[in-house]
Every structure is written in C-alpha cells, then in structure tokens.
Enzyme design. Structure first.
Site, short mmCIF file in Angstrom:
data_model
loop_
_atom_site.label_atom_id
_atom_site.label_comp_id
_atom_site.label_asym_id
_atom_site.label_seq_id
_atom_site.Cartn_x
_atom_site.Cartn_y
_atom_site.Cartn_z
N THR A 13 0.82 -1.22 0.00
CA THR A 13 0.00 0.00 0.00
C THR A 13 0.85 1.27 0.00
OG1 THR A 13 -0.09 -0.14 2.40
CG2 THR A 13 -1.97 -1.06 1.20
N ASP A 16 6.33 2.68 -2.98
CA ASP A 16 7.07 1.74 -3.83
C ASP A 16 6.23 0.51 -4.14
OD1 ASP A 16 9.02 3.57 -3.35
OD2 ASP A 16 10.50 2.16 -2.55
N ALA A 90 7.64 -1.12 6.05
CA ALA A 90 8.48 -0.50 7.09
C ALA A 90 7.77 0.68 7.74
CB ALA A 90 9.80 0.00 6.50
N GLN A 91 8.16 0.99 8.98
CA GLN A 91 7.89 2.31 9.54
C GLN A 91 9.00 3.14 8.90
OE1 GLN A 91 7.79 5.48 10.42
NE2 GLN A 91 9.34 5.09 11.98
N SER A 133 18.50 1.05 2.79
CA SER A 133 18.36 2.49 2.61
C SER A 133 19.69 3.23 2.72
CB SER A 133 17.41 3.01 3.70
OG SER A 133 17.50 4.41 3.81
N GLU A 135 19.98 5.76 4.30
CA GLU A 135 20.06 6.25 5.68
C GLU A 135 21.08 5.45 6.49
OE1 GLU A 135 18.40 8.82 7.68
OE2 GLU A 135 18.42 9.53 5.62
N TYR A 157 15.72 4.45 12.80
CA TYR A 157 15.39 3.89 11.48
C TYR A 157 16.66 3.38 10.78
CZ TYR A 157 14.14 3.82 6.50
OH TYR A 157 13.96 3.45 5.19
P1 NAP Z 1 5.91 4.00 2.53
O1 NAP Z 1 5.22 4.70 1.43
O2 NAP Z 1 5.99 4.62 3.87
O3 NAP Z 1 5.22 2.55 2.69
C1 NAP Z 1 5.49 1.72 3.77
C2 NAP Z 1 4.65 0.47 3.66
O4 NAP Z 1 4.95 -0.37 4.78
C3 NAP Z 1 3.13 0.72 3.70
O5 NAP Z 1 2.51 -0.18 2.81
C4 NAP Z 1 2.79 0.38 5.13
O6 NAP Z 1 1.46 -0.06 5.30
C5 NAP Z 1 3.74 -0.80 5.38
N1 NAP Z 1 3.93 -1.10 6.79
C6 NAP Z 1 4.21 -0.23 7.78
N2 NAP Z 1 4.29 -0.87 8.95
C7 NAP Z 1 4.04 -2.18 8.69
C8 NAP Z 1 3.95 -3.34 9.50
N3 NAP Z 1 4.10 -3.30 10.83
N4 NAP Z 1 3.68 -4.52 8.89
C9 NAP Z 1 3.49 -4.59 7.54
N5 NAP Z 1 3.54 -3.51 6.75
C10 NAP Z 1 3.82 -2.33 7.31
O7 NAP Z 1 7.41 3.63 2.11
P2 NAP Z 1 8.09 3.63 0.65
O8 NAP Z 1 8.61 4.99 0.39
O9 NAP Z 1 7.20 2.96 -0.31
O10 NAP Z 1 9.37 2.73 0.94
C11 NAP Z 1 9.34 1.31 0.73
C12 NAP Z 1 10.47 0.66 1.50
O11 NAP Z 1 11.72 1.18 1.04
C13 NAP Z 1 10.47 0.91 2.99
O12 NAP Z 1 11.00 -0.25 3.60
C14 NAP Z 1 11.43 2.07 3.19
O13 NAP Z 1 11.97 2.04 4.49
C15 NAP Z 1 12.44 1.75 2.13
N6 NAP Z 1 13.17 2.88 1.54
C16 NAP Z 1 12.48 3.94 1.05
C17 NAP Z 1 13.17 4.96 0.43
C18 NAP Z 1 12.45 6.15 -0.17
O14 NAP Z 1 13.11 7.16 -0.44
N7 NAP Z 1 11.15 6.05 -0.45
C19 NAP Z 1 14.57 4.89 0.30
C20 NAP Z 1 15.23 3.78 0.81
C21 NAP Z 1 14.51 2.76 1.41
P3 NAP Z 1 0.26 0.98 5.67
O15 NAP Z 1 -0.20 1.54 4.34
O16 NAP Z 1 -0.73 0.10 6.32
O17 NAP Z 1 0.85 2.02 6.58
O1 F7E Z 2 13.69 14.22 4.88
C1 F7E Z 2 14.70 17.49 6.04
C2 F7E Z 2 14.97 16.30 6.93
O2 F7E Z 2 11.74 12.87 5.63
C3 F7E Z 2 14.67 14.67 3.99
C4 F7E Z 2 12.66 7.99 3.78
O3 F7E Z 2 12.01 7.53 2.64
O4 F7E Z 2 14.61 8.62 2.54
C5 F7E Z 2 13.61 9.10 3.42
O5 F7E Z 2 14.19 9.60 4.61
C6 F7E Z 2 15.44 15.82 4.63
C7 F7E Z 2 15.92 15.50 6.04
O6 F7E Z 2 13.46 11.89 4.04
C8 F7E Z 2 11.45 18.75 7.00
O7 F7E Z 2 15.53 16.71 8.18
C9 F7E Z 2 13.41 19.57 6.62
O8 F7E Z 2 17.22 15.97 6.20
O9 F7E Z 2 11.91 13.57 3.20
P1 F7E Z 2 12.57 13.15 4.44
P2 F7E Z 2 14.65 11.12 4.76
O10 F7E Z 2 14.73 11.42 6.20
O11 F7E Z 2 15.87 11.38 3.96
C10 F7E Z 2 15.42 7.55 3.08
C11 F7E Z 2 16.41 7.14 2.02
C12 F7E Z 2 14.62 6.45 3.63
O12 F7E Z 2 15.04 5.30 3.62
C13 F7E Z 2 13.41 6.81 4.43
O13 F7E Z 2 12.51 5.73 4.52
O14 F7E Z 2 14.57 16.93 4.75
N1 F7E Z 2 13.48 18.23 6.40
N2 F7E Z 2 12.18 19.91 6.99
C14 F7E Z 2 12.28 17.69 6.61
N3 F7E Z 2 11.84 16.43 6.52
C15 F7E Z 2 10.53 16.20 6.79
N4 F7E Z 2 10.05 14.93 6.67
N5 F7E Z 2 9.69 17.20 7.19
C16 F7E Z 2 10.10 18.50 7.30
O15 F7E Z 2 9.32 19.37 7.66
#
Ligand code: NAP
Ligand code: F7E
Length: 346
Positions: A13, A16, A90-91, A133, A135, A157
């Site tokens: 959901t 990605d 993931a959270q 990630s 991160e 995280y």
């Molecule tokens: P997202 O939009 O936040 O989606 C997270 C998904 O995980 C949602 O479907 C959520 O379900 C589900 N989820 C949360 N807690 C869960 C639990 N306890 N059990 C089962 N499912 C659970 O994240 P995304 O951006 O698509 O990212 C996908 C994955 O890539 C994540 O693992 C994230 O950490 C990783 N990642 C993301 C990025 C990025 O920039 N987007 C970069 C690197 C890695 P609900 O809809 O029910 O909340």
């Molecule tokens: O923050 C700054 C914040 O929450 C990016 C996740 O998908 O990518 C994501 O993590 C930057 C940070 O992404 C606000 O402090 C400023 O420096 O969009 P973000 P993230 O933390 O990089 C990685 C690769 C993942 O794996 C994670 O799942 O922006 N920032 N002001 C803010 N960020 C947020 N969220 N909100 C603000 O108001």
C-alpha cells in the site's frame, strides 16, 4: 505458456509497493500483497490495480498481515508459495523513528528476520529483496557512497535498516538464500507520503498557489539528498532478482540537492517566492541529522544495466503538476463548504 511467476510484497500500500505492483503485473506476474487491518482503508495507491478477484483477469491478491508477526510470515509463505518476495514494508519515517524507536526496530529490523526465517524453513527456493536504505550511511565517511562505504546510521530507522541489511547478507552466506539488498537513495513521486519533505513541499506550494494555505513549516533546509523517481527505482528491485547471482546494489541518481534547492524548484514552477511562505519550526528538526547523501550507482549501471530516467527537475515538475490538480479538486470542495485542511505531524 509457462506458469505465471508469483510475487509476494510487503508494503504494497506504500509508494514503492504501488509502483512495483504495476511493474510486476505488466510483466505477467501474479502479485500478492500484505495489508494491515486499520479502521480506515489504506489502499488508495493500489485501488486502480485491484478488481474483484472473482472477475476474470485479476492477478492482484491482498492478504492481512503484519511484519511484527513471525507466524504470519510463515503462514503466508505456505499459503502463497511465492517465487519472489519484496520486503518493502516498514515504519519508513526517519523523524518518527526517534519517537517510536522500539516499534521501528520491531518492524524494520525484526520484520526482515521473520521473513528470512520463513524462507529458510519453507523448503523451496524463494528469492528475497530487502528494501535497504541510504540512511544506513548516515554521518557519511566518504562521498559519493558506494556498496563498499561503511555505515554510520544516525537514527533508530537507520540502525534498524543496518540490522536488516546484515541479516540479508548473512542468510545469503550462511544458508545460500538468493537474497539481495537494494541500497536505495531517496526516491519520490506524486504518490510519496505527504510527511516526507519533497511531497510536503509540493503539496504546500500548490495549495498556497490556490489560496488554500498560507504558511509551510519546515525543519533543516540545509540537508542534501540524492532524490530520484520511485518509478525508476522499482525497476532496479526487479532486476536484482533476475540476475544469476544475488548481490547488493546502490540505486541513486548521482546528483545531490538541498531542501532549499527543492523549495526554489517547486515554488519557482508556480512563480512563487518560497521565502515569503516558509517558516522554520524546531519540531521538524531531528536529534541527529544526515547532512549529505550522494550515491554512486556504477555497480547497478554495469551489472543490472539500470539507469535513472527522470531528472531532479522533471521529478519536481511531475509532483507539482499532480499536486496542483489535487489542490484544484480541494478548492472545489472547499468552496462547497467541505473542510480540506489536514493536520501536519512530521
Ligand atoms: P511507505 O510509502 O511509507 O510505505 C510503507 C509500507 O509499509 C506501507 O505499505 C505500510 O502499510 C507498510 N507497513 C508499515 N508498517 C508495517 C507493518 N508493521 N507490517 C506490515 N507492513 C507495514 O514507504 P516507501 O517509500 O514505499 O518505501 C518502501 C520501502 O523502502 C520501505 O522499507 C522504506 O523504508 C524503504 N526505503 C524507502 C526509500 C524512499 O526514499 N522512499 C529509500 C530507501 C529505502 P500501511 O499503508 O498500512 O501504513
Ligand atoms: O527528509 C529534512 C529532513 O523525511 C529529507 C525515507 O524515505 O529517505 C527518506 O528519509 C530531509 C531531512 O526523508 C522537513 O531533516 C526539513 O534531512 O523527506 P525526508 P529522509 O529522512 O531522507 C530515506 C532514504 C529512507 O530510507 C526513508 O525511509 O529533509 N526536512 N524539513 C524535513 N523532513 C521532513 N520529513 N519534514 C520537514 O518538515
């Protein structure tokens, strides 16, 4: 015609999950997704893919589950018998992980172990993709970051993702599992969650443009990220599981931009001056920050023949255009007397 491949996705959901489902369905897969029970439906991003399973042609099936429940992982594997598992659940909010560190570890770290154990004991070969990630690099020790750059996570995280990364490597080495880590740098889209900075900015800029919002409150504007398009990145996930050998791959654009530059680009497209609308709010600062991320995806470019198609400018434009349409719909609702304001949390 051979039997369709079967994929199981956690996090279907999410941003990605929805793009990867589209890709796999296009490739003829039968797609099974894990959803969590909640008091409201959370399936907006996959509604367009889902039809009544009793109607002909559907290849998307949803199952209740949760990554914190190891028995559930084993039962789903037994029931579905997938060829490939993509662990996207993931959270995923870094800021929230400081507030709920234990829960974040239970889902993002132990959740990976539950799946790996279920695969190990299921008695058949199942390929595994772990959503690792950038991160994990945190306080970076070198720039750009590659598969060889040591990790120094800066949040609960990031620490949880490091654990998931190493367990994935360990199950590959110890038990011969076909298990891969995609080390994905930030990737965004019009389907990005609204509390991540890119989408928070494009939602606010477009709402401000239409007079639905006055201010945007943000934290650290100096952070730099390597932002790409989610639609490009899910292709890399699939490619990793189609190789002869499992491995770990950095997926990134090789360009880095500050939050400030993102503001320039998004507000600029709408001919707005963000400095008149943005205010700094300490609530959005994190106890420890990741200042700079910049990925080197040479390994993926060479081995997977993968490269990103969407540039930073194109990505921001795509998001602004989609959010402008959303804001226009909100304006109509607003004019009809409906409440459209949303509370900001992160
Ligand atoms: P997202 O939009 O936040 O989606 C997270 C998904 O995980 C949602 O479907 C959520 O379900 C589900 N989820 C949360 N807690 C869960 C639990 N306890 N059990 C089962 N499912 C659970 O994240 P995304 O951006 O698509 O990212 C996908 C994955 O890539 C994540 O693992 C994230 O950490 C990783 N990642 C993301 C990025 C990025 O920039 N987007 C970069 C690197 C890695 P609900 O809809 O029910 O909340
Ligand atoms: O923050 C700054 C914040 O929450 C990016 C996740 O998908 O990518 C994501 O993590 C930057 C940070 O992404 C606000 O402090 C400023 O420096 O969009 P973000 P993230 O933390 O990089 C990685 C690769 C993942 O794996 C994670 O799942 O922006 N920032 N002001 C803010 N960020 C947020 N969220 N909100 C603000 O108001």
């Amino acid at each position: 015609m051979g039997k369709a491949k079967r994929a199981l996705l956690t996090g279907i959901t999410g941003q990605d999950g929805s793009y990867l489902s589209e890709l796999l369905l296009k490739k003829g897969y039968e797609v099974h997704g894990v959803i969590r029970r909640s008091s409201t439906f959370g399936t907006d991003r996959i509604e367009h893919l889902y039809r009544d399973p009793h109607e002909s042609g559907t290849r998307l099936f949803l199952h209740y589950g949760d990554l914190t429940d190891g028995n559930n992982a084993a039962a789903l594997l037994q029931e579905i018998q997938p060829d490939e598992i993509y662990n996207l659940g993931a959270q995923s909010h870094v800021g929230v992980s400081f507030i709920n560190p234990v829960y974040t570890v239970e889902v993002d770290a132990l959740g990976v172990l539950h799946l790996l154990e279920a695969i190990r004991h299921c008695g058949r070969p199942v390929k595994f993709y772990q959503a690792s990630s950038s991160e994990m690099y945190g306080k970076v020790v070198e720039t750009p970051q590659t598969e060889k750059t040591p990790f120094h996570p800066r949040s609960p995280y990031g620490c949880a993702k490091v654990y998931g990364f190493w367990q994935t490597v360990n199950y590959r080495e110890a038990y011969g599992l076909f298990a891969c880590n995609g080390i994905l740098f930030n990737h965004e889209s019009p389907r990005r969650g609204e509390t991540f900075v890119s989408r928070k900015i494009t939602r606010a800029a477009t709402r401000i443009k239409l007079g639905l919002q006055k201010k945007l409150y943000l934290g650290n504007l100096d952070a730099r990220r390597d932002w790409g398009f989610a639609g490009d990145y899910v292709e890399a996930m699939w490619l990793m599981l189609q190789q002869k050998k499992p491995g770990d791959y950095v997926i990134a654009t090789g360009q880095t931009h500050s939050v400030r530059e993102l503001l320039d680009e998004a507000f600029g497209l709408l001919k707005l001056d963000w400095k008149k609308h943005v205010e700094q709010d300490d609530r959005y600062l994190r106890p420890a920050e990741v200042d700079l991320l910049l990925g080197d995806a040479s390994h993926a470019r060479k081995t997977l023949k993968w490269k990103p198609k969407v540039t930073f400018k194109k990505l921001v434009k795509m998001m602004v255009e989609a959010d402008l349409k959303l804001a226009e719909q909100e304006k109509i609702l607003h004019q009809a007397g409906h409440r459209v304001h949303k509370t900001e949390y992160e």
